[in-house]
Design an enzyme around this catalytic site. Structure first.
Site, PDB file in Angstrom:
ATOM      1  N   SER A   4     -10.059  -0.721   6.763  1.00  0.00           N
ATOM      2  CA  SER A   4      -9.470  -0.558   5.431  1.00  0.00           C
ATOM      3  C   SER A   4      -8.755  -1.767   4.849  1.00  0.00           C
ATOM      4  CB  SER A   4      -8.511   0.622   5.428  1.00  0.00           C
ATOM      5  OG  SER A   4      -9.230   1.802   5.224  1.00  0.00           O
TER       6      SER A   4
ATOM      7  N   SER B 227      -9.901   1.680   2.552  1.00  0.00           N
ATOM      8  CA  SER B 227      -9.043   2.492   1.720  1.00  0.00           C
ATOM      9  C   SER B 227      -7.965   1.696   0.985  1.00  0.00           C
ATOM     10  CB  SER B 227      -8.345   3.552   2.571  1.00  0.00           C
ATOM     11  OG  SER B 227      -7.469   2.939   3.512  1.00  0.00           O
TER      12      SER B 227
ATOM     13  N   LYS C 111       0.850  -1.200   0.000  1.00  0.00           N
ATOM     14  CA  LYS C 111       0.000   0.000   0.000  1.00  0.00           C
ATOM     15  C   LYS C 111       0.879   1.241   0.000  1.00  0.00           C
ATOM     16  CE  LYS C 111      -4.050   1.907   2.499  1.00  0.00           C
ATOM     17  NZ  LYS C 111      -4.941   1.723   3.680  1.00  0.00           N
TER      18      LYS C 111
HETATM   19  N1  GLN Z   1     -13.263   3.901   5.876  1.00  0.00           N
HETATM   20  C1  GLN Z   1     -12.753   4.346   7.134  1.00  0.00           C
HETATM   21  C2  GLN Z   1     -12.397   5.795   7.058  1.00  0.00           C
HETATM   22  O1  GLN Z   1     -12.647   6.387   6.064  1.00  0.00           O
HETATM   23  C3  GLN Z   1     -11.595   3.506   7.539  1.00  0.00           C
HETATM   24  C4  GLN Z   1     -10.356   3.855   6.824  1.00  0.00           C
HETATM   25  C5  GLN Z   1      -9.188   3.010   7.230  1.00  0.00           C
HETATM   26  O2  GLN Z   1      -9.325   1.965   7.869  1.00  0.00           O
HETATM   27  N2  GLN Z   1      -8.013   3.482   6.895  1.00  0.00           N
HETATM   28  O3  GLN Z   1     -11.898   6.362   7.973  1.00  0.00           O
END
Ligand code: GLN
Length: 483
Positions: A182, A158, A83
């Site tokens: 995410s 994400s 990532k």
């Molecule tokens: N979707 C969640 C957010 O927007 C989690 C994101 C994540 O785990 N990095 O904060």
């Protein structure tokens, strides 16, 4: 391998065996995956950068070590996608943000270092929602990633690039970060396995911070066993991360096939229809997973996690609060982009105005507001109380149950653009995954059937801190049942 989603995935452990015994070279393995990337990356856009030259050099080095009789490591020749919010020495690391334009980290994140030492071949940096804020990978400054199962759908987020890379056969393993879901949510939407380890179980050194008390790094894989192998490689104490846990964990892989015969499993009723927004077909599929565990000998009961009702609200105060502080370092002086102005303050403002996307700005404003004098107790302070309450709820349940179970994502992959203009709807995607982050517990998502649209559904197993062994056992049982 052919097609956007390969008929059958080759496992990382199989690749490492073949490479170690010299039945195939690490370079040949790499070329196979690069071919798949060549054919389908234009459609999927899983990567911000494919590091072909570095990957080839690494694979050659692995082959050389093996020829010379040295131990190549448990991931010998295994291509791994990283990532793009994890530092890679000398290789651009963008967090899918314009604000890091041109920045190259001077060091490798600990997980990257450990993967290299284990013989892995790093193939590139994957796309994400800017600074990991989002659930669809549509918040990337470099355009969205698409779901390999259906290009008109999102891969989740994400870590959507990492999930899509594994689903599309671009790499057998990818690494992501999970702050509120995410890793697990995109794993569910792309039909692969995704793990959020215990907070402190995997080093965060070299992870670009979003919300430091919630962030964890973890693996994506095509099987539970591969995920466990990679987890063992990247996990363990790291003096460079002050929240790293000193206690060594037992081997997960060794006990993975022990089954669920002696296990007590709690089904979280709040996430099985108690909270609105979780689709009927996801609940139905999760119920099938419950039956599978009970058929395999587990004792299964419905349980209540009352604080689950408030987790989403608490998370969207705590995470932005921490983000607003963490992201203050991107000021036009220390990293990447600088947009000039008449004076220092103007330069700061111009840089941040141009460098950050809308969602990141929204989070910074939310967080700054929640932390401001006068509102601190009402918002941030309250959220911390929910966090404490939730920890007590979990502790009570784990007196009687070994693991808990719930859906991973409330729905299957949705269409690109469907939720971009409605942040609240987007945030609901994390309702099942956030509880584990708030308390720092491990959780895994395993593919378990599909919805009416033919898109994958994931089931989540939650476990107490540092009890990943039992989590992997239950996950392995579900995986076998789903096949
Ligand atoms: N979707 C969640 C957010 O927007 C989690 C994101 C994540 O785990 N990095 O904060």
């Amino acid at each position: 391998m052919s097609g956007r989603v390969p008929e059958k995935y080759q496992s990382a452990s199989e690749i490492a065996d073949l490479v170690t015994t010299r039945e195939i070279s690490a370079v040949e393995i790499l070329d196979r995956y690069l071919n798949q990337i060549n054919e389908h990356e234009e459609d999927v856009h899983a990567f911000n950068l494919v590091t072909i030259n570095e990957a080839r050099a690494a694979a050659k080095e692995t082959d050389r070590l093996i020829v010379e009789g040295e131990k190549p490591g448990p991931l010998a020749g295994v291509p791994v996608a990283i990532k793009d919010n994890l530092c890679t020495k000398g290789i651009p690391t963008t967090a899918s943000s314009k604000i890091l334009e041109g920045w190259k980290p001077p060091y490798d994140a600990t997980v990257v270092k450990k993967l290299k030492e284990a013989g892995a071949t790093i193939v590139g940096k994957t796309n994400l929602d800017e600074f990991a804020m989002g659930s669809s990978t549509e918040n990337s400054a470099f355009g969205p990633t698409r779901n390999p199962h259906d290009l008109s759908c999102v891969p989740g987020g994400s870590s959507g690039g990492s999930a899509a890379a594994v689903a599309a056969g671009f790499a057998p393993i990818a690494i992501g970060s999970d702050t509120g879901g995410s890793i697990r949510q995109p794993a569910a939407l792309c039909g692969v396995v995704g793990v959020k380890p215990t907070y402190g179980g995997v080093s965060r050194y070299g992870l670009l911070a979003f919300a430091s008390s919630l962030d964890q790094v973890g693996p994506f894989a095509t099987s539970v066993k591969d995920a466990a192998i990679v987890h063992e490689v990247i996990g363990g104490y790291d003096p460079l991360d002050s929240t790293s846990i000193k206690q060594a964990s037992n081997s997960f892989v060794q006990v993975i096939d022990e089954g669920v015969n002696k296990l007590k499993v709690g089904i979280i009723s709040e996430l099985m229809g108690g909270i609105d927004g979780i689709t009927h077909e996801v609940i139905e599929q999760t119920n099938k997973a419950v039956s599978a565990l009970s058929d395999a000998g587990a004792q299964v009961e419905e349980v209540s996690l009352p604080a689950a009702l408030y987790c989403l609200s608490a998370y969207y105060l705590i995470a932005p609060a921490e983000a607003s502080s963490n992201l203050s370092r991107y000021d036009g002086v220390r990293y990447g982009l600088r947009v000039d102005g008449a004076n220092l303050k103007e330069m700061n403002v111009n840089t941040r105005t141009e460098g950050f996307g809308d969602e990141v700005k929204r989070r910074i404003m939310l967080g700054t507001y929640a932390l401001s004098a006068g509102y601190y107790d009402a918002y941030y302070g309250k959220a911390l109380k929910v966090r404490r309450l939730l920890a007590e709820n979990f502790a009570d349940l784990y007196k009687d149950y070994d693991v808990l179970l719930s859906p991973t994502s409330p729905c299957t992959a949705f269409k690109l653009g469907a939720k971009v203009n409605d942040p609240m709807t987007m945030y609901v995607n994390d309702v099942c995954t956030i509880p584990s982050n708030l308390v720092g517990h491990p959780a895994i998502s395993i593919p378990f059937g599909s919805g009416k649209d033919g898109m994958p559904i994931g089931v989540q197993i939650l476990a107490p801190p540092m009890k990943e062994s039992v989590m992997y056992q239950a996950a392995r049982t579900l995986e076998q049942a789903s096949q």
